[in-house]
Scaffold this motif. Structure first.
Motif, short mmCIF file in Angstrom:
data_model
loop_
_atom_site.label_atom_id
_atom_site.label_comp_id
_atom_site.label_asym_id
_atom_site.label_seq_id
_atom_site.Cartn_x
_atom_site.Cartn_y
_atom_site.Cartn_z
N THR A 136 -26.67 82.49 -16.01
CA THR A 136 -27.33 83.47 -15.16
C THR A 136 -26.45 84.68 -14.86
O THR A 136 -26.93 85.67 -14.30
CB THR A 136 -27.75 82.82 -13.83
OG1 THR A 136 -26.60 82.27 -13.16
CG2 THR A 136 -28.75 81.70 -14.09
N ASP A 152 -29.87 90.84 -9.84
CA ASP A 152 -30.68 90.21 -8.79
C ASP A 152 -32.16 90.47 -9.03
O ASP A 152 -33.00 89.59 -8.80
CB ASP A 152 -30.27 90.75 -7.42
CG ASP A 152 -28.91 90.24 -6.96
OD1 ASP A 152 -28.30 89.43 -7.70
OD2 ASP A 152 -28.46 90.65 -5.87
N GLN A 210 -33.70 88.16 -11.57
CA GLN A 210 -33.82 86.76 -11.15
C GLN A 210 -34.98 86.49 -10.21
O GLN A 210 -35.24 85.33 -9.86
CB GLN A 210 -32.52 86.31 -10.48
CG GLN A 210 -31.32 86.29 -11.39
CD GLN A 210 -30.14 85.59 -10.78
OE1 GLN A 210 -30.29 84.51 -10.20
NE2 GLN A 210 -28.96 86.18 -10.89
N THR A 221 -35.55 83.00 -12.11
CA THR A 221 -34.22 82.41 -12.30
C THR A 221 -33.64 81.93 -10.97
O THR A 221 -33.04 80.85 -10.88
CB THR A 221 -33.27 83.44 -12.93
OG1 THR A 221 -33.84 83.92 -14.15
CG2 THR A 221 -31.92 82.82 -13.21
N LYS A 222 -33.83 82.73 -9.94
CA LYS A 222 -33.33 82.37 -8.61
C LYS A 222 -33.91 81.03 -8.16
O LYS A 222 -33.20 80.19 -7.57
CB LYS A 222 -33.70 83.47 -7.61
CG LYS A 222 -33.30 83.21 -6.18
CD LYS A 222 -33.67 84.38 -5.28
CE LYS A 222 -35.18 84.50 -5.10
NZ LYS A 222 -35.53 85.55 -4.12
N ARG A 236 -32.18 78.08 -10.01
CA ARG A 236 -30.84 77.83 -9.48
C ARG A 236 -30.90 77.06 -8.16
O ARG A 236 -30.08 76.17 -7.91
CB ARG A 236 -30.11 79.15 -9.27
CG ARG A 236 -29.82 79.93 -10.56
CD ARG A 236 -29.27 81.33 -10.25
NE ARG A 236 -28.03 81.25 -9.50
CZ ARG A 236 -27.71 82.08 -8.49
NH1 ARG A 236 -28.56 83.03 -8.12
NH2 ARG A 236 -26.57 81.94 -7.87
N CYS A 280 -30.60 86.29 -3.87
CA CYS A 280 -29.78 85.64 -4.89
C CYS A 280 -28.42 85.24 -4.32
O CYS A 280 -27.87 84.18 -4.66
CB CYS A 280 -29.59 86.58 -6.08
SG CYS A 280 -31.10 86.83 -7.05
N ILE A 330 -34.41 78.30 -17.92
CA ILE A 330 -33.91 79.61 -17.49
C ILE A 330 -33.98 80.60 -18.65
O ILE A 330 -34.42 81.75 -18.49
CB ILE A 330 -32.48 79.48 -16.94
CG1 ILE A 330 -32.51 78.87 -15.53
CG2 ILE A 330 -31.76 80.84 -16.93
CD1 ILE A 330 -31.14 78.47 -15.01
N ILE A 381 -36.62 83.71 -18.68
CA ILE A 381 -36.13 85.09 -18.61
C ILE A 381 -36.51 85.86 -19.86
O ILE A 381 -36.71 87.08 -19.82
CB ILE A 381 -34.60 85.13 -18.35
CG1 ILE A 381 -34.18 86.51 -17.82
CG2 ILE A 381 -33.82 84.78 -19.61
CD1 ILE A 381 -34.81 86.89 -16.50
#
Length: 429
Positions: free
Chosen positions: A24, A29, A32, A43-44, A47, A101, A145, A149
């Protein structure tokens, strides 16, 4: 790295968590926080979710004095564990501008500190099993991820932003021709043992090991290539309803499919969006981002079929679990290597069984004979999804190293295309 339940667990934990952070790191930010379709999670969120797994199933019940980071995170980052509590709707994950993030990073550090304290003191085998499951779960999300993305970045058609800079400039200006030739490998029929043998880790959907009867069959030595797919397209494959299952034809019509996902027709021919940006289609590369319906239609057009998952597993027995996969992979399917010399000692006629693209099979995702759902929330991991999905085998170019085995069963709904999925042809002997 290979995750061992009873040795080096703290080292494995640190390694897997660090790999998520490395994946990542290239993202802003803003990158994500985006959710383009319900199947794609920000993505955030990934995680935070994998961190929530360790907090919920390991830290809270097994670390004395553990202080929960934020009680609201249990609602926001639970995925589908109904027995744990209420959860935020999956299609609305992209609506969450908070936590930031940076706050998610702080959450990861908080749980990592607790996990390192727990693992540093040693844990009981049943806790080690939970941690091991959590690490393989995080590896699944590492692949997600990259898949997710890629979809996010592909929705910016003016910039075509790359996840990472390619190692060398793209010089091809047109589709490159295919120089490879598909060959067939033959396999005898008979009784075969299918499923994990209990040595090392497996997910619950890989067991129990059981016997199946396989008829003699043939398997293509490599996945279907982009050049072969272009032939299918040129021959009207997307416009011939007799090649398609009824539901597949409905999806093709509703969504206007006329090429694999991420393909775009430009002035110089077909291009494909990759994690390294837009590039020309390479004929020798395995075709990627296909639905099950497209794969099945191609197989009919080719006068062949898709293999069953049992044929795939039987054919892969004894092959090294290596290929365009893991840290050394290019995050995109690569052309097949040179075929081994016929009859060479220890050689196999099969190429690219691991890595490059997940290979659709004709097998529905159902439980093996004798399968039992584990008690408690962990039992929700796989069993309740054993309906209306199809099995894929072999891993892909985004699968983490050490996360694949011959018995690994991936599964997706037949209409989905955002994952790294392709096909390998099979035929009766």
């Amino acid at each position: 790295m290979t995750i061992d339940t009873f040795s080096g667990l703290l080292e494995a934990y640190r390694s897997v968590r660090a790999h998520t952070d490395a994946l990542t790191a290239p993202l802003s930010d803003e990158d994500q926080c985006i959710q383009t379709v319900p199947d794609v999670s920000p993505t955030k969120w990934h995680r935070a979710h994998v961190t929530w797994f360790f907090e919920t199933f390991v830290c809270k019940p097994h670390l004395d004095g553990y202080l929960e980071h934020d009680p609201a995170f249990g609602f926001l980052f639970n995925s589908y564990y109904e027995t744990v509590g209420k959860r935020h709707p999956r299609p609305e994950r992209g609506n969450l501008s908070r936590p930031s993030c940076g706050e998610v990073s702080a959450y990861r550090r908080h749980v990592d500190a607790a996990m390192c304290e727990l693992l540093g003191d040693g844990v009981a085998p049943e806790v080690a099993d939970l941690v091991t499951l959590g690490l393989h779960h995080e590896q699944q999300h590492q692949e997600l991820i990259l898949m997710d993305i890629k979809h996010v970045l592909s929705c910016n058609p003016a910039l075509w932003p790359a996840y990472r800079t390619p190692p060398a400039p793209q010089v091809a200006s047109r589709v490159t021709p295919c120089t490879s030739q598909t060959r067939w490998a033959s396999f005898d029929g008979g009784e075969a043992s299918i499923g994990h043998d209990g040595c090392g880790f497996s997910f619950d959907n890989e067991v129990p090991r059981h016997r199946v009867l396989i008829e003699p069959f043939r398997l293509a030595d490599r996945p279907v290539t982009c050049a072969q797919w272009l032939e299918f397209m040129a021959d009207g494959g997307y416009d011939t309803p007799t090649l398609w299952l009824s539901d597949g034809w409905g999806q093709r019509t509703a969504h206007g499919w006329d090429a694999p996902s991420y393909w775009h027709l430009g002035d110089d021919g077909w291009q494909v969006f990759t994690l390294e940006g837009l590039k020309c289609v390479v004929g020798d590369e395995p075709v990627c981002h296909l639905s099950f319906y497209e794969a099945d239609a191609f197989a009919r057009w080719a006068g062949a079929r898709l293999p069953t998952e049992f044929e795939w597993e039987h054919a892969s027995a004894g092959l090294p679990q290596a290929g365009n996969i893991g840290a050394c992979a290019g995050l995109h399917p690569a052309p097949a290597p040179e075929s081994p010399a016929a009859g060479a000692p220890g050689s196999s006629p099969l190429l690219q069984m691991y890595g490059d693209v997940w290979e659709w099979t004709s097998s529905p995702y159902t439980p093996y004979p004798g399968f039992r759902v584990a008690p408690g929330a962990v039992g929700e991991y796989n069993g309740k999804f054993m309906i209306n999905q199809m099995v894929l085998r072999g891993g892909c170019c985004a699968t983490p190293e050490g996360h694949i085995r011959p018995t690994y069963r991936n599964f997706f709904h037949p209409h989905t295309r955002w994952h790294f999925s392709g096909l390998r042809l099979a035929a009766d002997a």
